[in-house]
Design a protein around this motif. Structure first.
Motif, PDB file in Angstrom:
ATOM      1  N   GLU A  98      -9.175  -0.998   4.173  1.00 15.33           N
ATOM      2  CA  GLU A  98      -8.472  -2.246   4.489  1.00 15.33           C
ATOM      3  C   GLU A  98      -7.657  -2.089   5.771  1.00 15.33           C
ATOM      4  O   GLU A  98      -7.685  -2.951   6.642  1.00 15.33           O
ATOM      5  CB  GLU A  98      -7.550  -2.649   3.326  1.00 15.33           C
ATOM      6  CG  GLU A  98      -8.327  -3.212   2.146  1.00 15.33           C
ATOM      7  CD  GLU A  98      -7.442  -3.755   1.036  1.00 15.33           C
ATOM      8  OE1 GLU A  98      -7.950  -4.513   0.202  1.00 15.33           O
ATOM      9  OE2 GLU A  98      -6.231  -3.422   0.991  1.00 15.33           O
ATOM     10  N   HIS A 149      -0.834  -7.077  -6.314  1.00 10.80           N
ATOM     11  CA  HIS A 149      -1.476  -6.892  -5.014  1.00 10.80           C
ATOM     12  C   HIS A 149      -2.918  -7.422  -5.013  1.00 10.80           C
ATOM     13  O   HIS A 149      -3.345  -8.097  -4.082  1.00 10.80           O
ATOM     14  CB  HIS A 149      -1.447  -5.404  -4.655  1.00 10.80           C
ATOM     15  CG  HIS A 149      -1.940  -5.103  -3.283  1.00 10.80           C
ATOM     16  ND1 HIS A 149      -1.149  -5.254  -2.163  1.00 10.80           N
ATOM     17  CD2 HIS A 149      -3.149  -4.682  -2.833  1.00 10.80           C
ATOM     18  CE1 HIS A 149      -1.851  -4.922  -1.090  1.00 10.80           C
ATOM     19  NE2 HIS A 149      -3.073  -4.578  -1.468  1.00 10.80           N
ATOM     20  N   GLU A 177      -4.367 -10.565  -2.696  1.00 12.26           N
ATOM     21  CA  GLU A 177      -5.498 -10.351  -1.786  1.00 12.26           C
ATOM     22  C   GLU A 177      -6.669 -11.254  -2.162  1.00 12.26           C
ATOM     23  O   GLU A 177      -7.245 -11.927  -1.308  1.00 12.26           O
ATOM     24  CB  GLU A 177      -5.942  -8.879  -1.817  1.00 12.26           C
ATOM     25  CG  GLU A 177      -5.001  -7.985  -1.027  1.00 12.26           C
ATOM     26  CD  GLU A 177      -5.498  -6.557  -0.863  1.00 12.26           C
ATOM     27  OE1 GLU A 177      -5.005  -5.880   0.044  1.00 12.26           O
ATOM     28  OE2 GLU A 177      -6.348  -6.102  -1.650  1.00 12.26           O
ATOM     29  N   HIS A 195       0.835  -1.206   0.000  1.00 11.31           N
ATOM     30  CA  HIS A 195       0.000   0.000   0.000  1.00 11.31           C
ATOM     31  C   HIS A 195       0.867   1.251   0.000  1.00 11.31           C
ATOM     32  O   HIS A 195       0.590   2.215  -0.711  1.00 11.31           O
ATOM     33  CB  HIS A 195      -0.894   0.040   1.250  1.00 11.31           C
ATOM     34  CG  HIS A 195      -2.015  -0.961   1.230  1.00 11.31           C
ATOM     35  ND1 HIS A 195      -2.822  -1.183   2.325  1.00 11.31           N
ATOM     36  CD2 HIS A 195      -2.463  -1.797   0.252  1.00 11.31           C
ATOM     37  CE1 HIS A 195      -3.734  -2.105   2.019  1.00 11.31           C
ATOM     38  NE2 HIS A 195      -3.526  -2.498   0.773  1.00 11.31           N
TER      39      HIS A 195
HETATM   40 FE   LIG Z   1      -4.742  -3.878  -0.258  1.00 11.37          FE
END
Ligand SMILES: [Fe+2]
Ligand SMILES: [Fe+2]
Length: 156
Positions: free
Chosen positions: A116, A46, A50, A11
């Motif tokens: 998140e 990413h 996830e 992130h």
């Molecule tokens: Fe994320």
């Protein structure tokens, strides 16, 4: 590094790249195209780790409320992947639309990252134990590597 630390590190990198992108001007053609490409690669990796590893583990350990959070997060990924990012990719970096589209991507991702980190990850920390978070991190690192290798092969 456990699964949550890994995701937070991702992130941070994406946020830095988005900041850089928002500071470019229409004269920075090459820089804009390069940043869009780097952001895309980061997002592809990413989103995959996830959706294929982290979210399913959380969904499986959680309850109805977690399931709701899971579907909402997936919708946000979908909006970025199939709408906002493809739009930005086909926008001329020296055109008037570019800055606005880059801003929409940045705001959407910042919102998603905030949810998140503030809601999903604290919840994951209560639902998943340390060995599980470590195990997920190993699988996630491997998947990131594989995706990057594929990406580079395609680009070559
Ligand atoms: Fe994320
Ligand atoms: Fe996400």
């Amino acid at each position: 590094m456990n699964a949550i630390e890994l995701l937070k590190q991702d992130h941070q990198l994406v946020k830095t790249l988005l900041d850089e992108l928002s500071e470019t001007t229409s004269r920075a053609l090459k820089k804009r195209s390069e940043l869009v490409r780097r952001i895309e690669l980061e997002l592809v990796q990413h989103t995959a780790i996830e959706e294929k590893i982290f979210y399913p583990a959380l969904k499986q350990a959680g309850d109805k409320q977690d399931e709701k959070m899971y579907f909402e997060a997936k919708e946000e990924h979908r909006a970025v992947e199939s709408l906002v990012l493809p739009d930005l990719k086909k926008t001329r970096p020296d055109g008037v639309e570019f800055a606005g589209r880059a801003k929409v991507l940045k705001e959407l991702l910042e919102h998603h990252i905030r949810e998140e980190e503030e809601e999903m990850f604290p919840r994951a920390e209560t639902l998943l134990d340390h060995p599980t978070l470590d195990r997920l991190a190993v699988a996630m690192q491997q998947m990131k590597k594989d995706i990057k290798a594929q990406w580079e092969k395609r680009a070559a």
